[in-house]
Write an enzyme that holds these catalytic residues in place. Structure first.
Site, mmCIF file in Angstrom:
data_model
loop_
_atom_site.group_PDB
_atom_site.id
_atom_site.type_symbol
_atom_site.label_atom_id
_atom_site.label_comp_id
_atom_site.label_asym_id
_atom_site.label_seq_id
_atom_site.Cartn_x
_atom_site.Cartn_y
_atom_site.Cartn_z
ATOM 1 N N HIS A 73 0.800 -1.230 0.000
ATOM 2 C CA HIS A 73 0.000 0.000 0.000
ATOM 3 C C HIS A 73 0.834 1.281 0.000
ATOM 4 O O HIS A 73 1.878 1.345 0.648
ATOM 5 C CB HIS A 73 -1.008 0.007 1.158
ATOM 6 C CG HIS A 73 -0.434 0.038 2.542
ATOM 7 N ND1 HIS A 73 -0.260 1.200 3.245
ATOM 8 C CD2 HIS A 73 -0.019 -0.952 3.368
ATOM 9 C CE1 HIS A 73 0.225 0.929 4.445
ATOM 10 N NE2 HIS A 73 0.388 -0.372 4.547
ATOM 11 N N GLU A 224 -5.294 1.041 2.887
ATOM 12 C CA GLU A 224 -4.904 0.001 3.855
ATOM 13 C C GLU A 224 -4.955 0.493 5.290
ATOM 14 O O GLU A 224 -5.384 -0.239 6.183
ATOM 15 C CB GLU A 224 -3.493 -0.508 3.537
ATOM 16 C CG GLU A 224 -3.108 -1.773 4.299
ATOM 17 C CD GLU A 224 -2.571 -1.543 5.703
ATOM 18 O OE1 GLU A 224 -2.490 -2.507 6.471
ATOM 19 O OE2 GLU A 224 -2.236 -0.380 6.056
HETATM 20 ZN ZN LIG Z 1 1.223 -1.202 6.324
#
Ligand SMILES: [Zn+2]
Length: 349
Positions: A73, A224
């Site tokens: 991410h 995320e």
């Molecule tokens: Zn992370």
């Protein structure tokens, strides 16, 4: 088969550039665009974006093996403007698990909805030692007492609003990147380091004229830190997912900055035993130095995909990051071991 060499200069430059792009969750598009531009040089990859804004790079190979995916991410901790105070300063609402003491006195950018950016810094509201004396050390570092002082003339809510600042605007904290003796010290190595691992692996394979053993989706996640990044964007045909995210370093942890870690259980429960063992065997085959570990206060994007109904085998690997969600640090040994494990996995049938 030996793994292709890693271009560590490229890795470091790409990572430092990515770290210097502000990308709190919800405002991560510039980082997604940067990765997209970098990946667009590989004709092997076809790129697309999900409606939610994640980047998906597909490396298609001609065989009947089921595809796999890797996810990392680019979104980070950050904040938004919660309130404009009567003195013109800003109260914030945090994005993700940001720890207030770790950003006290840090420089910030406030990004307005019209695309302007305004400079400032984060302070407690009892900052001046000459005004508050010892009171400042006792002030709780919390949502109530932390404020942004803007580097613009304003002493009222009205003047601050006139700058174009509104409730809900993005506030990004300076990463403060430094590279010294193979250590990389910066905020938000979680998880930009692992995005750099993916990019370095792709570059090494492509330049060595190699292809993955099966079709691969590289999923660059943008939500995320709030728990649902990879819930969407990984195709149903995918059989295995490797989540590449930081390993937890500190008291009671097996991980360190000089190794890559296989996490077998975190706050969301155990990962997939069979895929864990496949990765262990690959590490042994390629002499990759790794640890296994258990993370307590941790959930991964792979688990977000599982919770969303993803029917895959799932594993979590990543480099040890010291002082995570604080002022983080990694070492090239752990970072290179992570890139090598990714390449070993991509090349294995
Ligand atoms: Zn992370």
């Amino acid at each position: 088969m030996t793994l292709p060499a890693i271009d560590t200069n490229y890795f470091t430059k790409f990572l430092v550039d990515l770290l210097n792009i502000a990308s709190p969750t919800g405002f991560a598009e510039p980082a997604i665009a940067f990765v997209e531009k970098e990946l667009s040089q590989y004709k092997q990859l076809s790129l697309s974006r999900t409606r939610k804004g994640a980047l998906v790079a597909k490396w298609k190979v001609e065989n009947d093996l089921p595809p796999v995916a890797l996810t990392a991410h680019v979104d980070t901790l950050g904040a938004v403007v919660k309130e404009i105070k009567s003195n013109g300063r800003l109260k914030l609402s945090r994005i993700g698990g940001l720890q207030w003491p770790s950003v006290e006195t840090e420089g910030v950018w406030v990004f307005t909805s019209k695309g302007e950016k305004i400079r400032g810094s984060v302070l407690i509201d009892t900052a001046s030692g000459h005004v508050h004396g010892a009171e400042g050390t006792k002030t709780l570092r919390d949502d109530e007492h932390m404020e942004v002082r803007l580097d613009v003339r304003t002493t009222s809510e009205k003047e601050t609003r006139a700058l174009g600042i509104n409730i809900g605007d993005c506030v990004a904290f300076d990463p403060r990147v430094e590279v010294t003796n193979d250590f990389i010290r910066s905020r938000f190595l979680d998880d930009k380091a692992c995005v750099a691992n993916l990019l370095a692996a792709i570059k090494s394979l492509a330049e060595a004229g190699l292809s993955p053993a099966r079709t691969v989706y590289f999923h660059i996640s943008n939500y995320e830190e709030v728990g649902h990044g990879a819930a969407a964007g990984i195709p149903a045909e995918v059989e295995e997912v490797i989540c590449v995210d930081m390993a937890v370093v500190g008291k009671g942890q097996e991980s360190d900055e000089f190794n890559v870690t296989l996490c077998t259980k975190d706050g969301g429960g155990p990962y997939h035993f069979g895929l864990n063992n496949k990765l262990r065997a690959l590490a042994e085959k390629h002499n990759i130095s790794f640890k296994t570990d258990v993370y307590v206060f941790y959930g991964s994007d792979g688990e977000a995909f599982w919770r969303a109904g993803g029917d895959v085998a799932l594993a979590l690997i990543g480099p040890g990051i010291d002082a995570s969600h604080n002022y983080e640090r990694a070492h090239m040994d752990g970072l290179n071991a992570t890139t090598n494990w990714i390449m070993a996995y991509l090349l294995e049938e």
